[in-house]
Design a protein around this motif. Structure first.
Motif, mmCIF file in Angstrom:
data_model
loop_
_atom_site.group_PDB
_atom_site.id
_atom_site.type_symbol
_atom_site.label_atom_id
_atom_site.label_comp_id
_atom_site.label_asym_id
_atom_site.label_seq_id
_atom_site.Cartn_x
_atom_site.Cartn_y
_atom_site.Cartn_z
ATOM 1 N N TRP A 73 0.872 -1.185 -0.002
ATOM 2 C CA TRP A 73 -0.010 -0.088 -0.200
ATOM 3 C C TRP A 73 0.994 1.219 -0.049
ATOM 4 C CZ3 TRP A 73 -0.829 4.387 2.805
ATOM 5 C CH2 TRP A 73 -1.806 5.101 2.629
ATOM 6 N N VAL A 74 2.133 1.362 0.787
ATOM 7 C CA VAL A 74 2.774 2.382 0.878
ATOM 8 C C VAL A 74 3.445 2.507 -0.423
ATOM 9 C CG1 VAL A 74 4.841 3.478 2.093
ATOM 10 C CG2 VAL A 74 2.896 2.264 3.354
ATOM 11 N N THR A 75 3.776 1.392 -0.896
ATOM 12 C CA THR A 75 4.741 1.588 -2.326
ATOM 13 C C THR A 75 3.926 2.031 -3.264
ATOM 14 O OG1 THR A 75 6.010 -0.236 -1.549
ATOM 15 C CG2 THR A 75 5.797 0.092 -3.877
ATOM 16 N N THR A 76 2.801 1.808 -3.425
ATOM 17 C CA THR A 76 1.980 2.161 -4.369
ATOM 18 C C THR A 76 1.383 3.649 -4.345
ATOM 19 O OG1 THR A 76 0.670 0.192 -4.651
ATOM 20 C CG2 THR A 76 -0.599 1.867 -5.284
ATOM 21 N N THR A 77 1.103 3.998 -3.006
ATOM 22 C CA THR A 77 1.111 5.314 -2.800
ATOM 23 C C THR A 77 2.131 6.151 -3.191
ATOM 24 O OG1 THR A 77 -0.307 5.090 -0.841
ATOM 25 C CG2 THR A 77 0.506 7.293 -0.816
ATOM 26 N N MET A 78 3.386 5.848 -2.805
ATOM 27 C CA MET A 78 4.705 6.560 -3.295
ATOM 28 C C MET A 78 4.656 6.662 -4.650
ATOM 29 S SD MET A 78 7.754 5.452 -4.751
ATOM 30 C CE MET A 78 7.852 3.902 -4.356
ATOM 31 N N ARG A 79 4.365 5.632 -5.435
ATOM 32 C CA ARG A 79 4.428 5.644 -6.741
ATOM 33 C C ARG A 79 3.300 6.430 -7.443
ATOM 34 N NH1 ARG A 79 4.961 -0.165 -6.985
ATOM 35 N NH2 ARG A 79 2.636 -0.294 -7.391
ATOM 36 N N ARG A 80 2.233 6.562 -6.911
ATOM 37 C CA ARG A 80 1.325 7.479 -7.582
ATOM 38 C C ARG A 80 1.499 9.152 -7.218
ATOM 39 N NH1 ARG A 80 -3.939 3.979 -5.504
ATOM 40 N NH2 ARG A 80 -3.964 2.440 -7.273
ATOM 41 N N LYS A 81 2.190 9.367 -6.102
ATOM 42 C CA LYS A 81 2.921 10.548 -5.763
ATOM 43 C C LYS A 81 3.861 10.966 -6.855
ATOM 44 C CE LYS A 81 3.862 14.288 -3.572
ATOM 45 N NZ LYS A 81 2.881 15.706 -3.858
ATOM 46 N N LEU A 82 4.599 10.209 -7.227
ATOM 47 C CA LEU A 82 5.887 10.230 -7.918
ATOM 48 C C LEU A 82 5.050 10.579 -9.524
ATOM 49 C CD1 LEU A 82 8.632 7.982 -7.242
ATOM 50 C CD2 LEU A 82 8.832 10.615 -6.996
ATOM 51 N N SER A 83 4.250 9.771 -9.776
ATOM 52 C CA SER A 83 3.565 9.957 -11.141
ATOM 53 C C SER A 83 2.936 11.302 -11.169
ATOM 54 C CB SER A 83 2.617 8.692 -11.562
ATOM 55 O OG SER A 83 3.140 7.526 -11.512
ATOM 56 N N LYS A 84 2.156 11.591 -10.274
ATOM 57 C CA LYS A 84 1.197 12.586 -10.191
ATOM 58 C C LYS A 84 2.370 13.973 -10.493
ATOM 59 C CE LYS A 84 -1.883 15.642 -7.288
ATOM 60 N NZ LYS A 84 -2.700 15.375 -6.277
ATOM 61 N N ASP A 85 3.451 14.084 -9.625
ATOM 62 C CA ASP A 85 4.335 15.310 -9.517
ATOM 63 C C ASP A 85 5.277 15.258 -10.715
ATOM 64 O OD1 ASP A 85 3.306 15.948 -7.120
ATOM 65 O OD2 ASP A 85 5.055 15.459 -5.986
ATOM 66 N N GLY A 86 5.313 13.894 -11.220
ATOM 67 C CA GLY A 86 6.238 14.055 -12.421
ATOM 68 C C GLY A 86 5.697 14.663 -13.764
ATOM 69 N N ARG A 87 4.477 14.747 -13.802
ATOM 70 C CA ARG A 87 3.733 15.285 -14.988
ATOM 71 C C ARG A 87 4.261 16.723 -15.168
ATOM 72 N NH1 ARG A 87 -0.843 12.516 -12.954
ATOM 73 N NH2 ARG A 87 -1.044 10.629 -13.835
ATOM 74 N N ARG A 88 4.657 17.484 -14.036
ATOM 75 C CA ARG A 88 4.948 18.944 -14.092
ATOM 76 C C ARG A 88 6.346 19.081 -14.443
ATOM 77 N NH1 ARG A 88 2.860 18.970 -8.667
ATOM 78 N NH2 ARG A 88 5.119 19.403 -7.884
ATOM 79 N N TRP A 89 7.162 17.925 -14.550
ATOM 80 C CA TRP A 89 8.638 18.485 -14.825
ATOM 81 C C TRP A 89 9.059 17.206 -16.070
ATOM 82 C CZ3 TRP A 89 11.184 13.554 -14.174
ATOM 83 C CH2 TRP A 89 10.703 12.773 -13.150
ATOM 84 N N TRP A 90 8.032 16.381 -16.638
ATOM 85 C CA TRP A 90 8.569 15.568 -17.747
ATOM 86 C C TRP A 90 8.849 16.290 -19.016
ATOM 87 C CZ3 TRP A 90 5.176 10.186 -17.975
ATOM 88 C CH2 TRP A 90 5.562 9.528 -16.924
ATOM 89 N N PHE A 91 8.262 17.158 -19.129
ATOM 90 C CA PHE A 91 8.566 17.843 -20.136
ATOM 91 C C PHE A 91 9.805 18.609 -20.392
ATOM 92 C CE2 PHE A 91 6.992 21.240 -17.919
ATOM 93 C CZ PHE A 91 7.457 22.407 -18.011
ATOM 94 N N ARG A 92 10.429 18.787 -19.113
ATOM 95 C CA ARG A 92 11.707 19.246 -19.099
ATOM 96 C C ARG A 92 13.082 18.126 -18.853
ATOM 97 N NH1 ARG A 92 12.346 21.188 -14.461
ATOM 98 N NH2 ARG A 92 10.152 21.221 -13.665
ATOM 99 N N TRP A 93 12.510 17.038 -18.943
ATOM 100 C CA TRP A 93 13.430 15.817 -18.668
ATOM 101 C C TRP A 93 14.537 15.857 -19.712
ATOM 102 C CZ3 TRP A 93 14.743 11.978 -22.037
ATOM 103 C CH2 TRP A 93 15.432 11.012 -21.588
ATOM 104 N N LYS A 94 16.007 15.741 -19.093
ATOM 105 C CA LYS A 94 17.033 15.510 -19.895
ATOM 106 C C LYS A 94 17.585 14.168 -19.400
ATOM 107 C CE LYS A 94 17.723 20.409 -20.692
ATOM 108 N NZ LYS A 94 18.689 21.343 -20.223
ATOM 109 N N PRO A 95 18.148 13.481 -20.444
ATOM 110 C CA PRO A 95 18.998 12.203 -20.097
ATOM 111 C C PRO A 95 20.035 12.309 -19.098
ATOM 112 C CG PRO A 95 18.927 12.771 -22.632
ATOM 113 C CD PRO A 95 18.556 13.946 -21.815
ATOM 114 N N VAL A 96 20.572 13.533 -18.637
ATOM 115 C CA VAL A 96 21.473 13.779 -17.694
ATOM 116 C C VAL A 96 20.891 13.825 -16.207
ATOM 117 C CG1 VAL A 96 23.229 14.514 -19.138
ATOM 118 C CG2 VAL A 96 21.836 15.948 -18.093
ATOM 119 N N GLU A 97 19.525 13.732 -16.349
ATOM 120 C CA GLU A 97 18.938 14.258 -15.134
ATOM 121 C C GLU A 97 19.269 13.350 -13.892
ATOM 122 O OE1 GLU A 97 14.436 14.464 -12.960
ATOM 123 O OE2 GLU A 97 14.744 14.711 -14.942
ATOM 124 N N MET A 98 19.118 12.171 -14.186
ATOM 125 C CA MET A 98 19.345 11.016 -13.167
ATOM 126 C C MET A 98 20.790 11.338 -12.334
ATOM 127 S SD MET A 98 17.954 7.192 -12.555
ATOM 128 C CE MET A 98 17.865 6.565 -11.140
#
Length: 260
Positions: free
Chosen positions: A70-95
Motif C-alpha cells: 500500500w505504501v509503495t503504491t502510494t509513493m508511486r502514485r505521488k511520483l507519477s502525479k508530481d512527475g507530470r509537471r517536470w517530464w517535459f523538461r526531462w533530459k538524459p543527464v537528469e538522474m
C-alpha cells in the motif's frame, strides 16, 4: 481500564508498530523511489508523504494483507502525479545529477556496478524508466502496470522493450533472458539486466539504512517537514548542488542529512 486509558495504550502500541514498519521498509522504498524518479529530492518527498499518509491511517493500513504494498503504491502514485509537471523538461543527464548515499558495506566492484546501472537508468525517458523498474525490479505484470499508469498494455510492452534494449547496450548485457554476454556484471543470473537493477536497488537500500534507524522524523507526525512545505529543501532551491553536477556521487549521505 477506562476507555481513555485503553485508547492511549492502543495508540502507543500502534506508534511502536508503525516505527518498526518504517525502519523495516524505508531503505528499500527509498531506493525504489530514487530509481523511479531519477531525482532524490522528488523521491524523498514522495516517500515522506506516503509514510505520513500511512501513519495517519495506520489502524486501517496495518490490517491490509501487505501494508508495504500500500505504501509503495502510494509513493508511486505521488511520483507519477508530481512527475507530470517536470517530464517535459526531462533530459538524459537528469538522474546523473542526483546525489545518493554511499552503501557502507559494499565492495568497490559492487559500488561500480550499482553506479553504472543507475547512470544507465538515468538515460531513459521517464515512462521507460517507470515501466522497467515496475516490471523488472518490482515484478509487476503488464496489466498491473497498465492499470496504474493509465496506458495500454501494448504501450507497457513497447516501453519495456525500448528500456531493456538501451540498458542492455549500456551495461553490455544481453537483452534476452538466460543469455549473458561478456559484461560489467560479475554475477551470472538468468536475467542479468534484472540482476543489475536489483543490485543497484540493494546498494541504494544499504545507503538509506542509517536514516531508517533514526526512525520516522518527529516533525513528520504533524505533517510535512517545515522546509518541505514550500516544495524544496533550502539546498535544492537553486538547482543542483555543486557536488552533484558531474553525475551520481556516493558518499554524500552526511552532507544531505545536514541540508535537511
Amino acid at each position: 481500564m477506562s476507555d481513555t486509558v485503553e485508547e492511549t495504550a492502543r495508540g502507543g502500541e500502534f506508534e511502536e508498530e508503525f516505527d518498526a514498519f518504517y525502519a523495516r521498509t524505508y531503505p528499500w522504498l527509498a531506493a525504489r523511489a530514487v530509481m523511479l524518479s531519477g531525482n532524490r529530492q522528488n523521491a524523498e518527498d514522495a516517500v515522506q508523504e506516503a509514510y505520513i499518509e500511512a501513519m495517519r491511517r495506520w489502524p486501517e493500513v496495518r490490517t491490509y494483507a501487505s501494508p508495504e504494498a500500500w505504501v509503495t503504491t502510494t509513493m508511486r502514485r505521488k511520483l507519477s502525479k508530481d512527475g507530470r509537471r517536470w517530464w517535459f523538461r526531462w533530459k538524459p543527464v537528469e538522474m546523473a545529477g542526483t546525489t545518493v548515499p554511499a552503501a557502507t558495506t559494499a565492495t568497490v566492484e559492487e559500488t561500480a556496478e550499482a553506479l553504472a546501472a543507475l547512470r544507465a537508468l538515468g538515460t531513459l525517458p521517464p515512462r521507460q524508466r517507470q515501466v522497467v523498474v515496475m516490471h523488472s525490479l518490482e515484478g509487476m505484470s503488464y496489466r498491473a502496470i497498465s492499470a496504474e499508469l493509465g496506458i495500454s498494455v501494448g504501450s507497457v510492452g513497447s516501453n519495456l522493450n525500448k528500456a531493456r534494449a538501451r540498458l542492455s547496450l549500456m551495461l553490455d548485457v544481453s537483452p534476452e533472458l538466460g543469455r549473458p554476454t561478456e559484461r560489467l556484471l560479475t554475477r551470472t543470473p538468468e536475467d542479468p539486466l534484472t540482476a543489475a537493477l536489483y543490485g543497484a536497488a540493494e546498494w541504494l537500500s544499504d545507503g538509506f539504512r542509517p536514516e531508517a534507524r533514526d526512525g520516522f522524523r518527529p516533525e513528520s507526525r504533524d505533517g510535512l517537514r517545515p522546509e518541505s512545505r514550500d516544495g524544496l529543501r533550502p539546498d535544492a532551491r537553486h538547482g543542483l548542488r555543486p557536488d552533484a553536477r558531474n553525475g551520481f556521487r556516493h558518499g554524500a549521505h552526511d552532507r544531505n542529512r545536514e541540508g535537511r
